[in-house]
Design an enzyme around this catalytic site. Structure first.
Site, PDB file in Angstrom:
ATOM      1  N   CYS A 176      -4.802   0.959   6.395  1.00  0.00           N
ATOM      2  CA  CYS A 176      -5.240   1.404   5.072  1.00  0.00           C
ATOM      3  C   CYS A 176      -5.880   0.306   4.236  1.00  0.00           C
ATOM      4  CB  CYS A 176      -4.087   2.057   4.320  1.00  0.00           C
ATOM      5  SG  CYS A 176      -2.696   1.002   4.108  1.00  0.00           S
ATOM      6  N   HIS A 222       0.292  10.282   5.519  1.00  0.00           N
ATOM      7  CA  HIS A 222      -0.979  10.542   6.199  1.00  0.00           C
ATOM      8  C   HIS A 222      -0.760  10.681   7.705  1.00  0.00           C
ATOM      9  CE1 HIS A 222      -2.894   8.087   2.742  1.00  0.00           C
ATOM     10  NE2 HIS A 222      -3.303   9.323   2.606  1.00  0.00           N
TER      11      HIS A 222
HETATM   12  C1  CIR Z   1      -1.015   6.003  -1.996  1.00  0.00           C
HETATM   13  O1  CIR Z   1       0.024   6.634  -2.158  1.00  0.00           O
HETATM   14  O2  CIR Z   1      -2.122   6.531  -2.051  1.00  0.00           O
HETATM   15  C2  CIR Z   1      -0.924   4.513  -1.752  1.00  0.00           C
HETATM   16  N1  CIR Z   1       0.160   3.957  -2.472  1.00  0.00           N
HETATM   17  C3  CIR Z   1      -0.759   4.227  -0.281  1.00  0.00           C
HETATM   18  C4  CIR Z   1      -1.978   4.612   0.506  1.00  0.00           C
HETATM   19  C5  CIR Z   1      -1.884   4.218   1.937  1.00  0.00           C
HETATM   20  N2  CIR Z   1      -3.069   4.592   2.604  1.00  0.00           N
HETATM   21  C6  CIR Z   1      -3.174   4.712   3.929  1.00  0.00           C
HETATM   22  O3  CIR Z   1      -2.191   4.555   4.629  1.00  0.00           O
HETATM   23  N3  CIR Z   1      -4.336   5.053   4.430  1.00  0.00           N
END
Ligand code: CIR
Length: 265
Positions: free
Chosen positions: A252, A165
């Site tokens: 996140c 991201h």
């Molecule tokens: C994913 O791949 O969607 C999750 N394992 C990690 C998401 C992390 N989200 C973020 O940094 N906003």
């Protein structure tokens, strides 16, 4: 007179699921779920310690990525949008958060073919920099722009060429300071907003969470913590090994709502 950056008034979090070891991730690293749970608990405690009110979204035991609540909505001043996450397995996560958000903001929807993860949205004052990434497409950015226009905000798209991201590459540490992995993205839109881009030597240092003077930073980024101190900020260091193993970081794990008359990171 622009609104000031403040610490969030409220943060929505979700308990780490027992299925967390099956979360989406780039590399098949081992995950210690019990350790992940205690790292998540320490994160929630750090929010409370900083004076943030924490609201818990319903637990989703069968959604391994459900702890990463930032991705399922974008919340601004009076409006919010429930996103359509780029990963199909994550699309059911937002349903249980929608009623919580609708309590605080006018909540809008995002429909196919639009996709967007909240981890791609970096707010700087009245601007949302939005990463066009593996998870966020042009239609998602257009829908976000339509919704946030109601709050007088505009979106600028930024290419995310590497990493998951936009906020895996850069985050806000202070109103005029963005920390970033060097050369990971085009910094011009940030610089054009009058904000300094401070390179960080550790990838884990690019994702910090500003809570006023306090800034949460990963224990995997000690040099970044020193940089924050040098900028007069107060780093709060958190152990995040199992969160990083799931491709997650600090921003996140919460959806943050600013106090009226302020905006937050
Ligand atoms: C994913 O791949 O969607 C999750 N394992 C990690 C998401 C992390 N989200 C973020 O940094 N906003």
């Amino acid at each position: 007179m622009p609104m000031p950056l403040g610490p969030p008034r409220l943060a929505i979090v979700r308990a780490l699921a027992p299925s967390y070891a099956s979360c989406l991730r780039e590399h098949a690293s081992e995950i210690d779920v019990a350790r992940a749970r205690s790292q998540h608990a320490a994160y929630v405690a750090a929010l409370v310690e900083a004076g943030v009110t924490v609201e818990h979204a319903p637990a989703l035991p069968d959604q391994p990525d459900g702890v990463f609540v930032e991705d399922v909505a974008v919340v601004v001043d009076r409006v919010a949008v429930r996103t359509r996450p780029g990963a199909p397995s994550r699309r059911p996560e937002g349903a249980s958060i929608a009623p919580l958000l609708a309590h605080h903001r006018t909540l809008h929807a995002m429909r196919a073919p639009a996709t967007l993860d909240g981890g791609d949205v970096l707010r700087i004052g009245d601007v949302l920099l939005v990463g066009r990434s593996r998870r966020t497409n042009a239609e998602g950015i257009a829908r976000l722009a339509e919704v946030v226009a109601a709050d007088g905000l505009r979106c600028i798209a930024v290419e995310v060429r590497a990493g998951l991201h936009l906020k895996s590459l850069c985050t806000l540490a202070a109103p005029d300071l963005v920390l970033a992995i060097p050369d990971a993205f085009d910094p011009r839109p940030v610089i054009d907003l009058g904000v300094r881009v401070q390179p960080v030597p550790e990838p884990a240092g690019a994702n910090v969470l500003a809570l006023g003077e306090r800034v949460l930073v990963s224990a995997a980024a000690p040099q970044t913590a020193a940089i924050l101190r040098a900028h007069g900020l107060a780093p709060v260091v958190l152990e995040l090994s199992e969160i990083h193993a799931g491709d997650g970081a600090l921003t996140c794990m919460s959806l943050r709502l600013a106090a009226p008359g302020t905006w937050c990171a």
